[in-house]
Design a protein around this motif. Structure first.
Motif, PDB file in Angstrom:
ATOM      1  N   ASP A 187      82.069  31.200 -38.084  1.00 41.61           N
ATOM      2  CA  ASP A 187      82.318  30.772 -36.702  1.00 41.61           C
ATOM      3  C   ASP A 187      81.768  29.382 -36.417  1.00 41.61           C
ATOM      4  OD1 ASP A 187      79.789  31.809 -37.050  1.00 41.61           O
ATOM      5  OD2 ASP A 187      79.697  32.797 -35.104  1.00 41.61           O
ATOM      6  N   LYS A 188      80.808  28.924 -37.216  1.00 43.27           N
ATOM      7  CA  LYS A 188      80.251  27.582 -37.025  1.00 43.27           C
ATOM      8  C   LYS A 188      81.202  26.501 -37.518  1.00 43.27           C
ATOM      9  CE  LYS A 188      75.444  29.134 -37.357  1.00 43.27           C
ATOM     10  NZ  LYS A 188      74.172  29.023 -38.123  1.00 43.27           N
ATOM     11  N   ILE A 189      82.167  26.889 -38.324  1.00 48.18           N
ATOM     12  CA  ILE A 189      83.139  25.919 -38.835  1.00 48.18           C
ATOM     13  C   ILE A 189      84.106  25.485 -37.736  1.00 48.18           C
ATOM     14  CG2 ILE A 189      84.923  25.489 -40.574  1.00 48.18           C
ATOM     15  CD1 ILE A 189      82.083  25.931 -41.685  1.00 48.18           C
ATOM     16  N   PHE A 190      84.495  26.443 -36.867  1.00 45.09           N
ATOM     17  CA  PHE A 190      85.508  26.110 -35.857  1.00 45.09           C
ATOM     18  C   PHE A 190      85.237  26.715 -34.487  1.00 45.09           C
ATOM     19  CE2 PHE A 190      89.847  26.969 -34.019  1.00 45.09           C
ATOM     20  CZ  PHE A 190      90.126  25.658 -33.689  1.00 45.09           C
ATOM     21  N   GLU A 191      85.139  28.034 -34.398  1.00 46.87           N
ATOM     22  CA  GLU A 191      85.146  28.709 -33.102  1.00 46.87           C
ATOM     23  C   GLU A 191      83.982  28.341 -32.179  1.00 46.87           C
ATOM     24  OE1 GLU A 191      88.049  31.128 -35.374  1.00 46.87           O
ATOM     25  OE2 GLU A 191      86.210  30.035 -35.813  1.00 46.87           O
ATOM     26  N   ASN A 192      82.816  28.080 -32.731  1.00 48.48           N
ATOM     27  CA  ASN A 192      81.630  27.840 -31.899  1.00 48.48           C
ATOM     28  C   ASN A 192      81.359  26.368 -31.623  1.00 48.48           C
ATOM     29  OD1 ASN A 192      81.275  30.559 -31.847  1.00 48.48           O
ATOM     30  ND2 ASN A 192      79.411  30.619 -33.071  1.00 48.48           N
ATOM     31  N   ASN A 193      82.408  25.549 -31.670  1.00 42.63           N
ATOM     32  CA  ASN A 193      82.213  24.115 -31.511  1.00 42.63           C
ATOM     33  C   ASN A 193      82.673  23.581 -30.160  1.00 42.63           C
ATOM     34  OD1 ASN A 193      81.102  23.932 -34.057  1.00 42.63           O
ATOM     35  ND2 ASN A 193      83.067  23.572 -35.049  1.00 42.63           N
ATOM     36  N   GLY A 194      82.482  24.369 -29.107  1.00 44.26           N
ATOM     37  CA  GLY A 194      82.752  23.899 -27.754  1.00 44.26           C
ATOM     38  C   GLY A 194      84.198  24.009 -27.331  1.00 44.26           C
ATOM     39  N   LYS A 198      86.128  21.279 -32.774  1.00 45.61           N
ATOM     40  CA  LYS A 198      86.245  20.443 -33.948  1.00 45.61           C
ATOM     41  C   LYS A 198      85.963  21.307 -35.172  1.00 45.61           C
ATOM     42  CE  LYS A 198      84.712  16.157 -31.707  1.00 45.61           C
ATOM     43  NZ  LYS A 198      83.719  15.051 -31.755  1.00 45.61           N
ATOM     44  N   VAL A 199      86.467  20.877 -36.283  1.00 48.45           N
ATOM     45  CA  VAL A 199      86.153  21.557 -37.532  1.00 48.45           C
ATOM     46  C   VAL A 199      84.941  20.867 -38.136  1.00 48.45           C
ATOM     47  CG1 VAL A 199      86.942  22.058 -39.872  1.00 48.45           C
ATOM     48  CG2 VAL A 199      88.523  22.287 -37.948  1.00 48.45           C
ATOM     49  N   ARG A 200      83.886  21.623 -38.330  1.00 51.31           N
ATOM     50  CA  ARG A 200      82.648  21.071 -38.887  1.00 51.31           C
ATOM     51  C   ARG A 200      82.369  21.745 -40.226  1.00 51.31           C
ATOM     52  NH1 ARG A 200      80.231  18.249 -34.752  1.00 51.31           N
ATOM     53  NH2 ARG A 200      80.775  18.902 -32.630  1.00 51.31           N
ATOM     54  N   GLY A 201      82.136  20.935 -41.238  1.00 51.22           N
ATOM     55  CA  GLY A 201      81.834  21.477 -42.547  1.00 51.22           C
ATOM     56  C   GLY A 201      80.494  22.197 -42.554  1.00 51.22           C
ATOM     57  N   GLY A 202      80.300  23.052 -43.529  1.00 45.07           N
ATOM     58  CA  GLY A 202      79.044  23.777 -43.627  1.00 45.07           C
ATOM     59  C   GLY A 202      79.142  24.902 -44.635  1.00 45.07           C
ATOM     60  N   LYS A 203      78.058  25.649 -44.748  1.00 40.66           N
ATOM     61  CA  LYS A 203      78.007  26.760 -45.688  1.00 40.66           C
ATOM     62  C   LYS A 203      78.469  28.056 -45.024  1.00 40.66           C
ATOM     63  CE  LYS A 203      74.125  24.839 -48.325  1.00 40.66           C
ATOM     64  NZ  LYS A 203      72.701  25.043 -48.720  1.00 40.66           N
ATOM     65  N   VAL A 204      79.214  28.825 -45.779  1.00 39.25           N
ATOM     66  CA  VAL A 204      79.623  30.169 -45.365  1.00 39.25           C
ATOM     67  C   VAL A 204      79.062  31.146 -46.394  1.00 39.25           C
ATOM     68  CG1 VAL A 204      81.585  31.739 -45.173  1.00 39.25           C
ATOM     69  CG2 VAL A 204      81.695  29.477 -44.131  1.00 39.25           C
ATOM     70  N   TYR A 205      78.462  32.218 -45.894  1.00 38.78           N
ATOM     71  CA  TYR A 205      77.805  33.183 -46.771  1.00 38.78           C
ATOM     72  C   TYR A 205      78.592  34.497 -46.790  1.00 38.78           C
ATOM     73  CZ  TYR A 205      73.929  29.902 -46.249  1.00 38.78           C
ATOM     74  OH  TYR A 205      73.151  28.768 -46.233  1.00 38.78           O
ATOM     75  N   LEU A 206      78.905  34.963 -48.002  1.00 38.73           N
ATOM     76  CA  LEU A 206      79.634  36.210 -48.183  1.00 38.73           C
ATOM     77  C   LEU A 206      78.801  37.138 -49.060  1.00 38.73           C
ATOM     78  CD1 LEU A 206      83.090  34.652 -49.137  1.00 38.73           C
ATOM     79  CD2 LEU A 206      82.411  35.428 -46.877  1.00 38.73           C
ATOM     80  N   ASN A 207      78.672  38.385 -48.646  1.00 38.14           N
ATOM     81  CA  ASN A 207      77.921  39.361 -49.425  1.00 38.14           C
ATOM     82  C   ASN A 207      78.792  40.602 -49.650  1.00 38.14           C
ATOM     83  OD1 ASN A 207      75.949  40.777 -50.755  1.00 38.14           O
ATOM     84  ND2 ASN A 207      74.542  40.939 -49.023  1.00 38.14           N
ATOM     85  N   PHE A 208      79.176  40.840 -50.899  1.00 37.66           N
ATOM     86  CA  PHE A 208      80.012  41.980 -51.249  1.00 37.66           C
ATOM     87  C   PHE A 208      79.123  43.143 -51.700  1.00 37.66           C
ATOM     88  CE2 PHE A 208      82.828  38.435 -51.436  1.00 37.66           C
ATOM     89  CZ  PHE A 208      84.085  38.925 -51.096  1.00 37.66           C
ATOM     90  N   GLY A 209      79.239  44.276 -51.001  1.00 42.66           N
ATOM     91  CA  GLY A 209      78.458  45.443 -51.355  1.00 42.66           C
ATOM     92  C   GLY A 209      79.114  46.256 -52.456  1.00 42.66           C
ATOM     93  N   LYS A 210      78.383  47.227 -52.965  1.00 44.77           N
ATOM     94  CA  LYS A 210      78.921  48.096 -54.004  1.00 44.77           C
ATOM     95  C   LYS A 210      80.081  48.929 -53.449  1.00 44.77           C
ATOM     96  CE  LYS A 210      74.606  48.487 -56.601  1.00 44.77           C
ATOM     97  NZ  LYS A 210      73.560  49.407 -57.136  1.00 44.77           N
ATOM     98  N   PRO A 211      81.147  49.085 -54.223  1.00 49.69           N
ATOM     99  CA  PRO A 211      82.292  49.889 -53.774  1.00 49.69           C
ATOM    100  C   PRO A 211      81.877  51.316 -53.431  1.00 49.69           C
ATOM    101  CG  PRO A 211      82.870  48.612 -55.720  1.00 49.69           C
ATOM    102  CD  PRO A 211      81.390  48.479 -55.550  1.00 49.69           C
ATOM    103  N   ILE A 212      82.430  51.821 -52.351  1.00 52.78           N
ATOM    104  CA  ILE A 212      82.161  53.189 -51.903  1.00 52.78           C
ATOM    105  C   ILE A 212      83.278  54.093 -52.428  1.00 52.78           C
ATOM    106  CG2 ILE A 212      81.897  54.692 -49.884  1.00 52.78           C
ATOM    107  CD1 ILE A 212      81.108  52.090 -48.327  1.00 52.78           C
TER     108      ILE A 212
END
Length: 246
Positions: A187-194, A198-212
């Motif tokens: 959301d910091k890349i686009f949606e939370n920019n007022g 604007k599109v602001r570059g940055g890090k996006v974090y993804l965490n994949f859990g063990k399959p259920i």
């Protein structure tokens, strides 16, 4: 400037895509599975280019938990960039369960169908049930995985809205694993920019859990599959916060 570059690229992509779509339709009649693979490769390439133009860097945790077989991926939803970042990370063909209103955008809707997306009408129970059954059949056939955002809409802030239960039936009926995914930073890349986004570059974090394993769930877990998976996704998000001091 980033938003303008992305817009120009999308216009170019859509124009070229008109001709590619003709070939995709022909391939769908001959070999539907290969059509999914080709369409996903094309869209994944486009998404990678957009992420580069946006200046997005992905930090992926738990990549070893991404199965090679068909699965139902379930994550929290904050941004359009949730779709781009997860799609380029999951290398197998994967579609998304989107709201029915997306079918009103003709060219975009066609490409969504090309990669295996389904459109869920939450206002019509009969249509919603058909979509769930279609999704279960797609998963069971092994042709394409699906990704759902069970909150139902993009959220704001750190909290997660209650997961809706219906879409989980796809995995249970198809007897495929559910892969929980925690996402931070999109959301910091686009949606939370007022107001004038604007599109602001940055890090996006993804965490994949063990399959259920949906075939090994207890009766209690099946009854409360929505909250059960939501708690796992919340834990995955907390892991990212703790490890990367977010």
């Amino acid at each position: 400037m980033k938003l303008l570059l992305i817009a120009i690229y999308l216009v170019f992509y859509f124009l070229v895509g008109i001709f590619i779509n003709i070939e995709i339709r022909t391939l769908q009649k001959k070999d539907p599975v290969e059509a999914y693979h080709v369409s996903n490769r094309i869209v994944r390439h486009a998404f990678n280019r957009i992420l580069q133009l946006a200046g997005v860097r992905r930090i992926v945790k738990g990549a070893e938990n991404i199965p090679s077989e068909t699965a139902l991926y379930v994550g929290n939803h904050r941004s359009y960039f949730d779709i781009l970042t997860t799609h380029v990370t999951i290398k197998q063909p994967i579609g998304y369960v989107a709201k029915a209103e997306m079918t009103n955008i003709p060219f975009l809707a066609q490409w969504m169908k090309n990669i295996g997306c389904l459109f869920l009408d939450r206002k019509d129970n009969k249509k919603a049930l058909k979509t769930i059954l279609d999704g279960a059949n797609m998963l069971k056939s092994g042709q394409v995985s699906l990704f759902i955002f069970p909150e139902g809409t993009r959220g704001h802030g750190d909290g997660i809205a209650p997961f809706k239960k219906g879409s989980f039936k796809m995995a249970e009926r198809a007897q495929v694993p559910i892969v929980p995914v925690g996402i931070i930073g999109t959301d910091k890349i686009f949606e939370n920019n007022g107001a004038f986004r604007k599109v602001r570059g940055g890090k996006v974090y993804l965490n994949f859990g063990k399959p259920i394993d949906t075939t090994n769930l207890t009766s209690e877990q099946k009854r409360h599959i929505d909250s059960y998976v939501q708690n796992i996704v919340a834990d995955l998000i907390q892991e990212l916060k703790d490890e990367y001091h977010l």
